[in-house]
Design an enzyme around this catalytic site. Sequence first.
Site, PDB file in Angstrom:
ATOM      1  N   GLN A 138      23.547  21.779  45.604  1.00 14.20           N
ATOM      2  CA  GLN A 138      22.139  22.070  45.370  1.00 14.20           C
ATOM      3  C   GLN A 138      21.975  23.408  44.633  1.00 14.20           C
ATOM      4  O   GLN A 138      20.862  23.785  44.304  1.00 14.20           O
ATOM      5  CB  GLN A 138      21.374  22.119  46.699  1.00 14.20           C
ATOM      6  CG  GLN A 138      21.388  20.786  47.442  1.00 14.20           C
ATOM      7  CD  GLN A 138      20.701  20.829  48.790  1.00 14.20           C
ATOM      8  OE1 GLN A 138      21.254  20.371  49.768  1.00 14.20           O
ATOM      9  NE2 GLN A 138      19.493  21.380  48.862  1.00 14.20           N
ATOM     10  N   ARG A 186      15.777  20.061  55.221  1.00 13.69           N
ATOM     11  CA  ARG A 186      14.480  19.802  54.618  1.00 13.69           C
ATOM     12  C   ARG A 186      13.423  20.815  55.062  1.00 13.69           C
ATOM     13  O   ARG A 186      12.329  20.462  55.514  1.00 13.69           O
ATOM     14  CB  ARG A 186      14.006  18.389  54.918  1.00 13.69           C
ATOM     15  CG  ARG A 186      13.018  17.920  53.844  1.00 13.69           C
ATOM     16  CD  ARG A 186      12.558  16.507  54.043  1.00 13.69           C
ATOM     17  NE  ARG A 186      11.685  16.151  52.939  1.00 13.69           N
ATOM     18  CZ  ARG A 186      11.824  15.064  52.208  1.00 13.69           C
ATOM     19  NH1 ARG A 186      12.793  14.222  52.445  1.00 13.69           N
ATOM     20  NH2 ARG A 186      10.979  14.810  51.235  1.00 13.69           N
ATOM     21  N   CYS A 187      13.782  22.094  54.957  1.00 10.45           N
ATOM     22  CA  CYS A 187      12.810  23.144  55.236  1.00 10.45           C
ATOM     23  C   CYS A 187      13.354  24.419  54.650  1.00 10.45           C
ATOM     24  O   CYS A 187      14.519  24.486  54.306  1.00 10.45           O
ATOM     25  CB  CYS A 187      12.614  23.330  56.741  1.00 10.45           C
ATOM     26  SG  CYS A 187      14.069  23.921  57.592  1.00 10.45           S
ATOM     27  N   GLU A 197       8.937  19.787  51.834  1.00  9.18           N
ATOM     28  CA  GLU A 197       9.428  20.107  53.169  1.00  9.18           C
ATOM     29  C   GLU A 197       8.335  20.158  54.226  1.00  9.18           C
ATOM     30  O   GLU A 197       8.607  19.962  55.410  1.00  9.18           O
ATOM     31  CB  GLU A 197      10.193  21.427  53.105  1.00  9.18           C
ATOM     32  CG  GLU A 197      11.378  21.262  52.173  1.00  9.18           C
ATOM     33  CD  GLU A 197      12.139  22.538  51.929  1.00  9.18           C
ATOM     34  OE1 GLU A 197      13.301  22.432  51.530  1.00  9.18           O
ATOM     35  OE2 GLU A 197      11.594  23.611  52.132  1.00  9.18           O
TER      36      GLU A 197
END
Lengths: 800, 173
Positions: free
Chosen positions: A236, A383-384, A756
Amino acid sequence: MDQNVENHGRLEKLEGIGCSRKRREDPRFIQGKGNYVDDIKLPGMLFAVMVRSPYAHAKIKSIDTSKAKAYPGVHAVLTADDLKPLKLHWMPTLAGDVQAVLADGYVSFQNQEVAFVVADDRYVAADAAELVEVDYEELPAVVDPFKALLPDAPVIRPDLDGKSVGAHGARKHHNHIFNWQIGDKDKTDRAFTDAEVTVKQDMHYPRVHPCPLETCGSLASYDAIRGDLTVWITSQAPHVVRTVVGLLSSIPESKIRIISPDIGGGFGNKVGVYPGYVCSIVASIVLGRPVKWIESRSENLTTTAFARDYWMTGELAADRNGKIKALRVNVTADHGAFDACADPTKWPAGMFHVCTGSYDIPNAHVSVDGVYTNKFPGGVAYRCSFRVTEAVYLVERMIDVLAQKLNIDKAEIRKRNFIKYEQFPYLTPLGLEFDSGNYLPALEKVLEAVDYTALRAEQAQKRADPNCPTLMGIGITTFTEIVGAGPSKSCDILGIGMFDSCEIRVHPDGSAIARMGTISQGQGHQTTYAQIIASESGIAASQIAVEEGDTSTAPYGLGTYGSRSTPVAGAAVARASRKIREKARKIAAHLLEVAPDDLEFDLDQFKVKGDPSKAKTMKEIAWAAYNNVPEGMEMGLEAVDYYDPPNFTFPFGAYLCVVDVNKKTGETKVRRFYALDDCGTRINPMIIEGQIHGGLTEGFAVAMGQELPYDEQGNVLGGTLMDYFLPTSVETPHWETDFTVTPSPHHPIGAKGVAESPHVGSIPCFSSAMVDAFAHLGTTHFNMPYNSYRVWQHAQSLGL
Amino acid sequence: MSKKTIVSFKLNGTATDVMVEPRELLIHTLREKLSITGPHIGCETSHCGTCTVDLDGISVKSCTVLTVQCEGAEMLTIEGFAKGGVLHPLQEAFTQEHGLQCGYCTPGMITRAYRLLQENPSPTEEEIRFWMAGNLCRCTGYQNIVKAIQYAAAKMRGESVTSSHPLMAEISA
């Protein structure tokens, strides 16, 4: 009217901000032509498999690789001893700690990397991995962070023996990593002493894993003659990987090319640098051949980057009307065997200090202790943004607990405590400046949409009926997220500020290529970045190619995680587009023989103010940029922008969930989930909706079933998809979405980031609903995940 | 290593011979030897469905099928869906309804949905959700996948269809 129709047609052709443009990524994916790391095949390529420890804690007495090396088709078997001369047996983590690449004399978690077998293909490599003989002496393991801090607890990290100071200050015990505090402790403690009402709640946010469908992997190819290293990798943050590889290998970054091709989901799992990546690079350098390493699902679930594992105690002080006076939080954070948490350098608990939430809380204090255990390392954001899920969970749970204590409705208590619209920008007691928000209308819109009053009436009726087989629970969250890391004054990774970048080149025919320092893993950047460029520069989105992920072509950027692509790189995209537009204005003025200020920008052209018949389209201007520019101007039409954001962005939302729990079996049905999100300016409503559906589903997974538990010996019990819950189409609820728009005042196009929020906001909403189902029986909290067994246990404990 | 065998089958309409060890899994043969990289590997335990292919009219997870079991079989993978540059209605539908994000599950999803629509041209939402439960998706939350399958089903029945995401909806509003 005709003008409107014409403008509509031009807008449609432009496909700019606000359109539900269909995705440019899709044609390759729907035809099986995606290009993921494991799809790439190079001449002479070898395949590697990792040998891992069966024990959570053991001394390695010896490793015998002779049988494996002798196996036909095997090219190398690497152990720590092979990496030592290269000083690569340990590597730095993103959190200022070190992590063993291959175990150096001891293992400290189950499935830790011990040896790396390189062979002709994956079958031969797997055969040979079985032939590596490791003699272990098992040691007692500790998987509970509280037990890890007992005086006689096993020493998890002998390499740190005697070190009383770590990367984040003093260590108070041999398994202690750091203590981090923020806020005014004295004022907070006084507010508690003086308070009319206080509540306190312990809660555990279990260890979970982002579990993207594609596991992690890398393909390294070293060209010994040119001295070039190319690595295709599931990352990522490819530029960060390049810097890390440069630091580790002493190869200059100019000779390293990191390529993140298509990525099959990341969700935080693919931020770090993992031992398998490093070993594939070393093996390629040593063997002079391309070496591919791809994780199995179990390796993925048990070695590369868990999330959460936070033991939190929250306390609120308030008056009798429910107006909050102070928040106090203590956290014990289980970081596993190496502190490989992905956080900005200065903040070992990430952005946990957003935990005052959407509420005007005058005093707050937070203390977090990081602890080593014999569990796998990580601590990534699932996912945050960094630790934001934990923070939002804490405050949303606490305000519910307070509401229950005071017998105030949980929607009402939120209204009484919201930061008001006119208070923005709002400085929190923990030092964050919220950019914009408008919380009350968002909540009211949701309550009206679901007819909250009617839901509460139905619930009251069901509670009154002893024969009703179900318990009905209503959950509410009104959360504020913090995303877009981040301003370089507070955020860096390995010393590099968390800016992001965009480079745009407009070609003579008026088409363009744009490159960014981010990398999509399903977010649809190729589609949405082009929409920003279209609106800002007047070049139709269909004429713009967007490229990311190749460090040899893309400008340096910190990558895609923490919902930072839109807030940070998206801002760079807008600003680079504006630079293009301003140069285009000067060229147009030259062509039209007017002053630049006499021109106005109109969708896809510059026209002379007051004389719209005189105009130059962006296509005409692009051509002129290569043959007819004003005197003194450089030819070409290109722009680069590196954007260091002045602040984070603070998306928010109001969610409501209704569950029906079977009293006798614990089975839970999510009857309704209504999610209102405010992410500021909306770039592509279709993609936003898709991101919200995905985030809600991952939130549902975490709340209702995901967990990576360990037994006392340190065996991880959730290591396959048989044990680890990924919801299917059958369990997944139907989602209702809604929105308000409160633009970010400091972002060039007012966008805040969205993907998110639904994960962060939905998890406490499920908890709120589950607890609410039992609230009339005195329950204020019980821990996730709410699988049927646990819910049944809870119902049993209440005598149901 | 053991002796290799030649296995012959029809892959996306083309007669194919391939030499494999008896233990070799179909997904590896497809991906490593036949350049069929549409089907992916997500779990190797039959849970995730990214490796789904259509084998003699049945959806199978090719990570748990031995290639030697496929002698004489007819096999369809995502690579066989578009014909002469024209997308299959399911492929069109997944784009129009935004039924994919990272794309990793998509080939398996479409292949499984194809089998569903062969067996049941007018499935209800509940039937779709039941039939697709062996194919996991981490990105979409399934809602748009269900819509995509409904879109494709309608199109395959000859009905007129439009995307639930009109390009200019929010701008015109």
